[in-house]
Design a protein around this motif. Structure first.
Motif, short mmCIF file in Angstrom:
data_model
loop_
_atom_site.label_atom_id
_atom_site.label_comp_id
_atom_site.label_asym_id
_atom_site.label_seq_id
_atom_site.Cartn_x
_atom_site.Cartn_y
_atom_site.Cartn_z
N SER A 11 4.42 -24.78 -11.44
CA SER A 11 4.65 -25.10 -12.87
C SER A 11 4.11 -26.48 -13.21
CB SER A 11 6.14 -25.01 -13.18
OG SER A 11 6.87 -26.02 -12.52
N GLY A 12 4.29 -27.45 -12.29
CA GLY A 12 3.81 -28.81 -12.54
C GLY A 12 2.29 -28.91 -12.52
N SER A 13 1.63 -28.05 -11.73
CA SER A 13 0.17 -28.09 -11.64
C SER A 13 -0.49 -27.76 -12.97
CB SER A 13 -0.32 -27.12 -10.57
OG SER A 13 -0.11 -25.77 -10.97
N THR A 107 5.50 -41.01 -18.75
CA THR A 107 6.96 -41.02 -18.70
C THR A 107 7.53 -39.88 -19.54
OG1 THR A 107 6.96 -43.42 -18.41
CG2 THR A 107 9.03 -42.41 -19.12
N GLY A 108 6.97 -39.67 -20.71
CA GLY A 108 7.43 -38.58 -21.57
C GLY A 108 7.21 -37.22 -20.94
N THR A 109 6.08 -37.06 -20.27
CA THR A 109 5.79 -35.80 -19.60
C THR A 109 6.77 -35.53 -18.47
OG1 THR A 109 3.44 -36.00 -20.12
CG2 THR A 109 4.02 -34.48 -18.36
N ILE A 110 7.06 -36.56 -17.69
CA ILE A 110 8.03 -36.43 -16.61
C ILE A 110 9.41 -36.07 -17.16
CG2 ILE A 110 9.29 -37.69 -14.81
CD1 ILE A 110 6.47 -36.90 -14.05
N MET A 111 9.78 -36.69 -18.28
CA MET A 111 11.07 -36.41 -18.90
C MET A 111 11.16 -34.95 -19.32
SD MET A 111 12.75 -38.26 -22.23
CE MET A 111 11.88 -37.26 -23.41
N ASP A 112 10.03 -34.38 -19.77
CA ASP A 112 10.01 -32.97 -20.14
C ASP A 112 10.07 -32.06 -18.91
OD1 ASP A 112 9.69 -33.88 -22.73
OD2 ASP A 112 7.53 -33.53 -22.78
N ALA A 113 9.41 -32.49 -17.83
CA ALA A 113 9.20 -31.60 -16.68
C ALA A 113 10.37 -31.53 -15.71
CB ALA A 113 7.94 -32.05 -15.92
N ILE A 114 11.11 -32.61 -15.53
CA ILE A 114 12.13 -32.65 -14.48
C ILE A 114 13.24 -31.61 -14.67
CG2 ILE A 114 14.01 -34.05 -13.52
CD1 ILE A 114 12.09 -36.38 -13.39
N PRO A 115 13.90 -31.53 -15.85
CA PRO A 115 14.96 -30.52 -15.98
C PRO A 115 14.44 -29.09 -15.84
CG PRO A 115 14.51 -31.56 -18.10
CD PRO A 115 13.79 -32.36 -17.06
N PHE A 139 5.00 -23.17 -17.22
CA PHE A 139 3.57 -23.34 -16.95
C PHE A 139 2.80 -23.50 -18.26
CE2 PHE A 139 -0.77 -22.14 -16.06
CZ PHE A 139 -1.00 -22.63 -14.77
N ILE A 140 3.09 -22.62 -19.23
CA ILE A 140 2.41 -22.70 -20.52
C ILE A 140 2.72 -24.02 -21.22
CG2 ILE A 140 2.24 -21.68 -22.83
CD1 ILE A 140 2.81 -18.95 -21.52
N SER A 141 3.99 -24.42 -21.17
CA SER A 141 4.39 -25.69 -21.79
C SER A 141 3.65 -26.87 -21.16
CB SER A 141 5.90 -25.88 -21.65
OG SER A 141 6.28 -27.19 -22.00
N PHE A 171 2.48 -32.97 -10.70
CA PHE A 171 2.53 -31.81 -9.81
C PHE A 171 3.47 -32.09 -8.62
CE2 PHE A 171 0.58 -30.50 -5.72
CZ PHE A 171 0.86 -29.14 -5.76
N VAL A 172 3.35 -33.28 -8.04
CA VAL A 172 4.19 -33.65 -6.89
C VAL A 172 5.65 -33.82 -7.32
CG1 VAL A 172 4.60 -35.42 -5.13
CG2 VAL A 172 2.25 -34.78 -5.74
#
Length: 242
Positions: A11-13, A107-115, A139-141, A171-172
């Motif tokens: 999903s992160g890739s 930072t904003g992307t990480i905030m979206d991705a972690i939960p 993945f789409i998001s 991704f990591v």
């Protein structure tokens, strides 16, 4: 455990794939809006069916509702904080995104991705099978986020090497967050898992409403509603056959 890391990484890739597409393919701004509109519908469906609906069924309405409100509130507070620092337009593909700091966009992307990634890990706790609908929606998001944010970062002068390095780290981090969700929530009660799923659902809905939908409408106009509806229908079909 490693299966959780793998699916979280998948999903992160998508952020990196979106960045590569923005750098090397001539994608029109309107097409970015169409993709993002479709992604909003799929995400709303995934949050509704896979997170909230299942959580209420398994752990009850109260823990799910508390988690949902907490997720929406905390996401909104963090969103306000990083928006004030320049990430208000982190999903924007035009000049507004170009004015944002690359680190703040990250930072904003990480905030979206972690939960989202944590929920991929926890979805493996029940039956050992990942939620295909949830992975697809995330993945789409992430793809649209990489696509739109990279378009803005290119206009602000970031090198291709720096952009790729930045998004590769997502991704990591997504893989680690998914693995952490699997490890630390293994053995948790149904009520706790429902609260966590509700939290992720609240954060996702708040993110869709505050960042993805406005960008989609800005780029694709009145077609946004129809395309988002097809995304929701697609999530319903995926949920039915998964």
């Amino acid at each position: 455990m490693w299966n959780a890391a793998l699916w979280g990484g998948v999903s992160g890739s998508a952020v990196l794939f979106g960045a590569l597409a923005a750098m090397f393919l001539p994608i029109r701004k309107k097409m970015i809006g169409y993709i993002m509109a479709f992604g909003t519908g799929v995400l709303i469906g995934a949050a509704s069916y896979e997170l909230l609906g299942e959580s209420v069924h398994n752990g009850g309405l109260i823990p799910t509702g508390i988690g949902f409100l907490a997720g929406a509130i905390i996401f909104t507070l963090f969103d306000i904080m990083i928006s004030n620092k320049g990430a208000k337009n982190r999903k924007r593909s035009g000049h507004k995104a170009a004015a944002s700091s690359g680190i703040v966009l990250f930072t904003g992307t990480i905030m979206d991705a972690i939960p989202e990634s944590i929920m991929i890990g926890t979805s493996l706790l029940e039956g050992g099978k990942v939620s295909f609908l949830l992975v697809t929606a995330i993945f789409i998001s992430n793809f649209t986020e990489g696509l739109s944010s990279t378009s803005g970062m290119k206009k602000s002068g970031y090198s291709k090497k720096k952009i790729i390095l930045l998004w590769s780290s997502v991704f990591v981090i997504a893989g680690i967050a998914s693995m952490a969700g699997y490890i630390f929530l293994d053995g948790a009660s149904k009520e706790v898992l429902s609260g966590i799923a509700g939290f992720a659902g609240g954060a996702i809905i708040a993110m869709v409403a505050s960042t993805m939908m406005p960008e989609a409408f800005e780029d694709s106009g009145p077609m946004t509603g129809f395309i988002a509806a097809t995304g929701l229908l697609a999530s319903l079909v995926l949920d039915h056959f998964s």
